[in-house]
Scaffold this active site. Sequence first.
Site, short mmCIF file in Angstrom:
data_model
loop_
_atom_site.label_atom_id
_atom_site.label_comp_id
_atom_site.label_asym_id
_atom_site.label_seq_id
_atom_site.Cartn_x
_atom_site.Cartn_y
_atom_site.Cartn_z
CE LYS A 1 -8.02 46.36 64.27
NZ LYS A 1 -7.08 46.62 65.52
CB VAL B 1 -9.34 42.64 72.93
CG1 VAL B 1 -7.79 43.12 72.33
CG2 VAL B 1 -10.22 43.13 71.41
CE1 TYR C 1 -11.36 48.32 63.35
CE2 TYR C 1 -12.48 49.39 64.63
CZ TYR C 1 -11.18 48.38 64.98
OH TYR C 1 -9.96 48.40 65.99
CB SER D 1 -7.64 42.72 66.33
OG SER D 1 -7.45 44.06 66.75
CE1 TYR E 1 -4.09 44.05 69.14
CE2 TYR E 1 -3.76 42.39 70.45
CZ TYR E 1 -4.50 43.27 69.72
OH TYR E 1 -5.66 42.73 68.77
#
Length: 308
Positions: free
Chosen positions: A68, A262, A192, A65, A244
């Site tokens: 991102k 993660v 992605y 992540s 998160y």
Amino acid sequence: MPDITQTIVEEALAYGRAFTEKGKPAQYIPYLSQVNRDLLGLSIQTTDGRRFSAGDCRVPFTVQSIAKVVALALALRDRGERYLFSGRVGLEPTGDPFNSIIRLETDKKPYNPFINAGAIAVVGAIKGRSGAEKFRRLLAYFRRLCGSDTIDLCQEAYVSERETGDKNRALAYHLKATRMLEGDVTEDLDVYFRMCSLFVTAEDIAHLALVLANRGVDPASGEQLMEEAHARIIRALMLTCGMYDGSGEFAVKVGYPAKSGVGGGIAATLVDRMGIGVFGPALDARGNSAAGIAVMEYLSKAMDIRLF
Ligand code: GLU
């Protein structure tokens, strides 16, 4: 405010070590479940050019992540703030798990760029005639932000990610059905999956965090890699949504902007001071590195760097 020293860096790592046993590597992606949970590395890079490292700071892991952040920076560069945040993705934390689909049914626009649905929408906004071109552009920008031209795909993680990515497919097709994603869904999903499977080190993500801390400028080259306004937006989103559904607790305990993945990485950014990269693959129940959070907490207290 005490300055960073190599002693503090080593103490933070020693403190974090006890927490590697308090979690386990992500199980839902088979590649990640095999990673050695005892690894722990820390890198700190300051805006005035100092570098500190300890432990497994050069061991590669998948960025997950944290990618991102880079996708968001590129989409902001390509499309601007107004286009992205008025039509594609929101700026609000959710309190839901990172891969949740529940709010898409009622709210259409994903809440923020750091939940999976939001990140997929952001990938959709990156310019490129094909998925391959989008990924080429993303990788080139990723390498510059991390200050490393050797960053590349971990093929095994990518295959594992793709094979088990049905929840992400569900999110992407839902976005397509509501016209929040307009291009080729399979190509955007592939971008992605690939961006999550890039191999980085704690040093690489510390450099990414350093550029954000330095208001978009790479201190080594003096190059403006992203607009100052975009760096500010990203830091704000890291603070509110970067960890998160543990972002609130992290803000209270640690108190500076950070983004986790993660794969066990956490990149944290302290404006005008430093970028911090930590890697520890054992995750807590929310998907954040257990030892990584402990290391960040230690640093926060030792240097008295909480924003609040
Ligand atoms: N590739 C992971 C997924 O889509 C990334 C999740 C994460 O790091 O939060 O599930």
